[in-house]
Write a protein that holds these residues in place. Structure first.
Motif, PDB file in Angstrom:
ATOM      1  N   CYS A   7       1.130  -1.227   0.268  1.00  0.00           N
ATOM      2  CA  CYS A   7       0.008   0.290   0.245  1.00  0.00           C
ATOM      3  C   CYS A   7       0.741   1.710   0.484  1.00  0.00           C
ATOM      4  O   CYS A   7       0.247   2.350  -0.880  1.00  0.00           O
ATOM      5  CB  CYS A   7      -1.199  -0.244   0.613  1.00  0.00           C
ATOM      6  N   LEU A   8       2.098   1.357   0.828  1.00  0.00           N
ATOM      7  CA  LEU A   8       2.490   2.692   0.911  1.00  0.00           C
ATOM      8  C   LEU A   8       3.742   2.775  -0.972  1.00  0.00           C
ATOM      9  O   LEU A   8       4.298   3.371  -1.148  1.00  0.00           O
ATOM     10  CB  LEU A   8       3.846   1.783   2.052  1.00  0.00           C
ATOM     11  N   LEU A   9       3.461   1.534  -1.412  1.00  0.00           N
ATOM     12  CA  LEU A   9       4.303   1.494  -3.131  1.00  0.00           C
ATOM     13  C   LEU A   9       3.533   2.906  -3.722  1.00  0.00           C
ATOM     14  O   LEU A   9       4.133   3.039  -4.475  1.00  0.00           O
ATOM     15  CB  LEU A   9       4.889   0.446  -3.388  1.00  0.00           C
ATOM     16  N   GLY A  10       2.050   2.949  -3.441  1.00  0.00           N
ATOM     17  CA  GLY A  10       1.141   4.204  -3.954  1.00  0.00           C
ATOM     18  C   GLY A  10       1.323   3.141  -5.470  1.00  0.00           C
ATOM     19  O   GLY A  10       1.548   1.828  -5.640  1.00  0.00           O
ATOM     20  N   THR A  11       1.250   4.311  -6.579  1.00  0.00           N
ATOM     21  CA  THR A  11       0.765   3.840  -8.003  1.00  0.00           C
ATOM     22  C   THR A  11       2.257   3.118  -9.112  1.00  0.00           C
ATOM     23  O   THR A  11       1.953   2.545  -9.895  1.00  0.00           O
ATOM     24  CB  THR A  11       0.225   5.603  -8.301  1.00  0.00           C
ATOM     25  N   ALA A  12       3.533   3.391  -8.076  1.00  0.00           N
ATOM     26  CA  ALA A  12       4.323   2.842  -8.534  1.00  0.00           C
ATOM     27  C   ALA A  12       4.780   1.519  -9.623  1.00  0.00           C
ATOM     28  O   ALA A  12       5.019   0.441  -9.552  1.00  0.00           O
ATOM     29  CB  ALA A  12       5.613   3.495  -8.247  1.00  0.00           C
ATOM     30  N   THR A  13       3.812   1.048  -8.176  1.00  0.00           N
ATOM     31  CA  THR A  13       3.961  -0.388  -7.555  1.00  0.00           C
ATOM     32  C   THR A  13       3.012  -1.070  -8.536  1.00  0.00           C
ATOM     33  O   THR A  13       3.089  -2.107  -9.403  1.00  0.00           O
ATOM     34  CB  THR A  13       3.658  -1.064  -6.536  1.00  0.00           C
ATOM     35  N   ALA A  14       1.656  -0.122  -9.103  1.00  0.00           N
ATOM     36  CA  ALA A  14       0.283  -0.994  -9.902  1.00  0.00           C
ATOM     37  C   ALA A  14       1.452  -1.608 -11.193  1.00  0.00           C
ATOM     38  O   ALA A  14       0.920  -2.687 -11.793  1.00  0.00           O
ATOM     39  CB  ALA A  14      -0.567   0.288 -10.278  1.00  0.00           C
ATOM     40  N   SER A  15       2.654  -1.285 -11.933  1.00  0.00           N
ATOM     41  CA  SER A  15       2.583  -1.637 -13.385  1.00  0.00           C
ATOM     42  C   SER A  15       4.302  -2.377 -13.110  1.00  0.00           C
ATOM     43  O   SER A  15       4.142  -2.826 -13.671  1.00  0.00           O
ATOM     44  CB  SER A  15       3.086  -0.599 -13.991  1.00  0.00           C
ATOM     45  N   ALA A  16       4.638  -2.642 -12.344  1.00  0.00           N
ATOM     46  CA  ALA A  16       5.622  -3.565 -11.623  1.00  0.00           C
ATOM     47  C   ALA A  16       4.944  -4.976 -11.426  1.00  0.00           C
ATOM     48  O   ALA A  16       3.709  -5.343 -10.840  1.00  0.00           O
ATOM     49  CB  ALA A  16       6.095  -2.944  -9.836  1.00  0.00           C
ATOM     50  N   GLN A  17       5.991  -5.517 -11.377  1.00  0.00           N
ATOM     51  CA  GLN A  17       5.178  -7.222 -11.263  1.00  0.00           C
ATOM     52  C   GLN A  17       5.808  -7.667 -10.200  1.00  0.00           C
ATOM     53  O   GLN A  17       6.677  -7.032  -9.525  1.00  0.00           O
ATOM     54  CB  GLN A  17       6.284  -7.884 -12.441  1.00  0.00           C
ATOM     55  N   MET A  18       5.325  -8.465  -9.660  1.00  0.00           N
ATOM     56  CA  MET A  18       5.254  -8.905  -8.458  1.00  0.00           C
ATOM     57  C   MET A  18       6.105 -10.075  -8.476  1.00  0.00           C
ATOM     58  O   MET A  18       6.006 -10.740  -9.612  1.00  0.00           O
ATOM     59  CB  MET A  18       3.693  -9.808  -7.956  1.00  0.00           C
ATOM     60  N   ALA A  19       6.915 -10.467  -6.907  1.00  0.00           N
ATOM     61  CA  ALA A  19       7.431 -11.162  -7.513  1.00  0.00           C
ATOM     62  C   ALA A  19       7.082 -12.741  -7.272  1.00  0.00           C
ATOM     63  O   ALA A  19       7.788 -13.430  -8.507  1.00  0.00           O
ATOM     64  CB  ALA A  19       7.612 -11.722  -5.975  1.00  0.00           C
ATOM     65  N   GLU A  20       6.022 -13.495  -6.773  1.00  0.00           N
ATOM     66  CA  GLU A  20       4.949 -14.610  -7.580  1.00  0.00           C
ATOM     67  C   GLU A  20       5.043 -15.241  -9.120  1.00  0.00           C
ATOM     68  O   GLU A  20       4.965 -15.960  -9.509  1.00  0.00           O
ATOM     69  CB  GLU A  20       4.324 -14.513  -6.570  1.00  0.00           C
ATOM     70  N   ASP A  21       5.685 -13.719  -9.765  1.00  0.00           N
ATOM     71  CA  ASP A  21       4.908 -14.059 -11.394  1.00  0.00           C
ATOM     72  C   ASP A  21       6.421 -13.834 -12.164  1.00  0.00           C
ATOM     73  O   ASP A  21       6.106 -14.272 -13.227  1.00  0.00           O
ATOM     74  CB  ASP A  21       4.237 -12.437 -11.859  1.00  0.00           C
ATOM     75  N   VAL A  22       7.552 -13.693 -11.494  1.00  0.00           N
ATOM     76  CA  VAL A  22       8.354 -14.219 -11.802  1.00  0.00           C
ATOM     77  C   VAL A  22       9.807 -15.056 -11.093  1.00  0.00           C
ATOM     78  O   VAL A  22       9.455 -15.318 -11.916  1.00  0.00           O
ATOM     79  CB  VAL A  22       9.476 -12.397 -11.836  1.00  0.00           C
ATOM     80  N   PHE A  23       9.292 -15.286 -10.267  1.00  0.00           N
ATOM     81  CA  PHE A  23      10.105 -16.062  -9.842  1.00  0.00           C
ATOM     82  C   PHE A  23       8.852 -17.851  -9.267  1.00  0.00           C
ATOM     83  O   PHE A  23       8.158 -17.235  -8.890  1.00  0.00           O
ATOM     84  CB  PHE A  23      10.374 -16.242  -8.672  1.00  0.00           C
ATOM     85  N   LYS A  24       9.487 -18.605  -9.247  1.00  0.00           N
ATOM     86  CA  LYS A  24       8.052 -20.089  -8.881  1.00  0.00           C
ATOM     87  C   LYS A  24       8.598 -20.555  -7.449  1.00  0.00           C
ATOM     88  O   LYS A  24       9.738 -20.379  -7.093  1.00  0.00           O
ATOM     89  CB  LYS A  24       9.355 -20.848  -9.814  1.00  0.00           C
ATOM     90  N   ASN A  25       7.254 -20.954  -7.143  1.00  0.00           N
ATOM     91  CA  ASN A  25       7.849 -21.310  -5.719  1.00  0.00           C
ATOM     92  C   ASN A  25       7.719 -20.442  -4.548  1.00  0.00           C
ATOM     93  O   ASN A  25       8.166 -20.593  -3.649  1.00  0.00           O
ATOM     94  CB  ASN A  25       9.286 -22.390  -4.987  1.00  0.00           C
ATOM     95  N   VAL A  26       6.986 -19.384  -4.789  1.00  0.00           N
ATOM     96  CA  VAL A  26       7.395 -18.153  -3.533  1.00  0.00           C
ATOM     97  C   VAL A  26       5.755 -18.214  -2.458  1.00  0.00           C
ATOM     98  O   VAL A  26       4.659 -18.630  -3.534  1.00  0.00           O
ATOM     99  CB  VAL A  26       7.107 -16.947  -4.410  1.00  0.00           C
ATOM    100  N   GLN A  27       6.547 -18.750  -1.207  1.00  0.00           N
ATOM    101  CA  GLN A  27       5.076 -18.748  -0.943  1.00  0.00           C
ATOM    102  C   GLN A  27       4.627 -18.105   0.140  1.00  0.00           C
ATOM    103  O   GLN A  27       3.488 -17.468   0.437  1.00  0.00           O
ATOM    104  CB  GLN A  27       5.822 -20.248   0.188  1.00  0.00           C
ATOM    105  N   VAL A  28       5.731 -17.489   1.427  1.00  0.00           N
ATOM    106  CA  VAL A  28       5.461 -16.661   2.297  1.00  0.00           C
ATOM    107  C   VAL A  28       5.817 -14.963   1.753  1.00  0.00           C
ATOM    108  O   VAL A  28       5.131 -13.883   2.425  1.00  0.00           O
ATOM    109  CB  VAL A  28       5.855 -16.960   3.715  1.00  0.00           C
ATOM    110  N   LEU A  29       6.604 -14.892   0.692  1.00  0.00           N
ATOM    111  CA  LEU A  29       6.516 -13.926   0.244  1.00  0.00           C
ATOM    112  C   LEU A  29       5.662 -13.171  -1.210  1.00  0.00           C
ATOM    113  O   LEU A  29       7.066 -12.542  -1.920  1.00  0.00           O
ATOM    114  CB  LEU A  29       7.803 -13.482  -0.226  1.00  0.00           C
ATOM    115  N   LYS A  30       4.265 -13.731  -0.898  1.00  0.00           N
ATOM    116  CA  LYS A  30       4.200 -13.295  -2.189  1.00  0.00           C
ATOM    117  C   LYS A  30       3.001 -11.395  -2.097  1.00  0.00           C
ATOM    118  O   LYS A  30       3.393 -10.865  -0.848  1.00  0.00           O
ATOM    119  CB  LYS A  30       2.634 -14.083  -2.345  1.00  0.00           C
ATOM    120  N   GLY A  31       2.656 -11.611  -3.565  1.00  0.00           N
ATOM    121  CA  GLY A  31       2.079  -9.444  -2.873  1.00  0.00           C
ATOM    122  C   GLY A  31       3.062  -9.032  -2.974  1.00  0.00           C
ATOM    123  O   GLY A  31       3.139  -7.649  -2.838  1.00  0.00           O
TER     124      GLY A  31
END
Length: 365
Positions: A7-31
């Motif tokens: 939430c603190l990252l604001g609009t800049a995050t909206a266009s950024a890829q999330m970790a689970e979309d780039v790396f495999k087997n991400v479990q507790v650091l999603k979003g």
């Protein structure tokens, strides 16, 4: 906790890829965005004095796909993340007052027995990066006075206003080059646009900031193109603005001044803060007035991490003093840039500062 950071990252995050979309087997650091995910890996490394292969396995050094494996230490790390989140939630209203570093302090196992050698030995020197500026330092100048001395030491406001752009060449070395020096080009345009191109093996490493958004391109890595968000994006803006420093005061609304030392050098610390932004610390040589260090911070889901930039070798360029050497130190490495040629006030295509792509790397000048 991850949700709060996003939430603190604001609009800049909206266009950024999330970790689970780039790396495999991400479990507790999603979003969380990819740059924040990589910063978190650096936090683990700094807290436990381990490297990537310590948790991911030695096979990951030669095969990026093996980063998705689940060696024992990686499973333990997941449990520790959940434990730390629970401690902060249950005891500190969710504020990240306990982190990996709280217990590990650079060791792979938390220490549970008091050290008599530490207790009765010679205390280590204070870390100037940890210096906390008090509300009011008796006899200290105001932030305005420190900034005015700095601008004067660089050549004065009129000369600084005449420098609107520059193109520079030099060398770059760091952990990512095994300390081997490679050619680097830097393009900068007032008030806060910057592009750095390091010509290394495997493809140019490119970092750009166009005044609003920033990216890092490293072709030979698991995440070759990363959009900057949060503290990383703010850091790119600060780094770019410091090449045209007349506007640096506007980067924060509140400034406090204190005094400490870096080695044998007396410095005045100007700490800036603002709502919704991490603080920054600017260290000025008390005698010369020149900027010698910047410390800025990036929040991660497991705690804040510092980035330190040390400036030196100031030389005159078109009536303005510029640092020809700077060393950047962060939790995932260290690099040194040394310039040998600076061309002031040259025309620079705005495409230089745009989002780089693997298919269309900006041409060499």
């Amino acid at each position: 906790m991850a949700i709060a950071v996003v939430c603190l990252l604001g609009t800049a995050t909206a266009s950024a890829q999330m970790a689970e979309d780039v790396f495999k087997n991400v479990q507790v650091l999603k979003g969380i965005p990819v740059d924040q995910f990589m910063d978190t890996m650096g936090f683990f490394s700094a807290s436990l004095a381990l490297n990537c292969t310590s948790c991911h396995g030695v096979e990951s050094a030669s095969d990026a796909a093996r980063f998705a494996d689940d060696p024992p230490l990686k499973k333990t790390a997941r449990k520790m993340i959940l434990m730390v989140r629970a401690i902060n939630k249950d005891n500190f209203a969710g504020a990240g007052l306990v982190t990996c570093y709280s217990c590990h302090r650079g060791g792979d196992r938390p220490k549970i027995t008091p050290s008599l050698a530490d207790q009765y030995g010679t205390p280590p020197d204070d870390d100037p990066n940890e210096f906390e500026v008090p509300r009011q330092t008796p006899g200290a100048p105001s932030a305005d006075q420190v900034f005015e001395k700095y601008i004067g030491a660089l050549g004065g406001p009129q000369q600084l206003a005449k420098l609107t752009s520059f193109a520079a060449k030099g060398t770059y070395d760091g952990y990512d080059t095994d300390r081997e020096k490679f050619p680097v080009e830097i393009f900068a345009k007032a008030p806060d646009q910057r592009a750095t191109i390091v010509h290394i093996r495997g493809g140019d490493k490119i970092a750009t900031y166009d005044g609003h958004a920033g990216w890092i391109l490293e072709p030979d890595t698991p995440a070759p193109l990363i959009a900057l968000t949060g503290g990383d994006l703010d850091g790119a803006k600060i780094d770019a603005t410091l090449f045209f420093p007349a506007q640096i005061k506007q980067s924060r609304s509140h400034w406090l001044v204190g005094a400490t030392m870096i080695g044998d050098t007396d410095v005045q610390v100007v700490e800036g803060s603002d709502a919704g932004q991490t603080s920054i610390k600017l260290y000025f040589d008390k005698n010369s007035g020149l900027l010698v260090r910047v410390v800025r911070y990036t929040n991660t889901v497991v705690g804040p991490i510092p980035t330190q930039v040390d400036y030196s070798d100031y030389r005159m360029v078109s009536g303005v003093k510029m640092p020809f050497k700077w060393t950047t130190t962060w939790v995932s490495g260290q690099s040194t840039t040394e310039l040998n040629e600076v061309q002031p006030n040259v025309p620079i295509d705005v495409a230089r500062f745009a989002k780089p792509t693997l298919a269309n790397v900006p041409p060499k000048k």
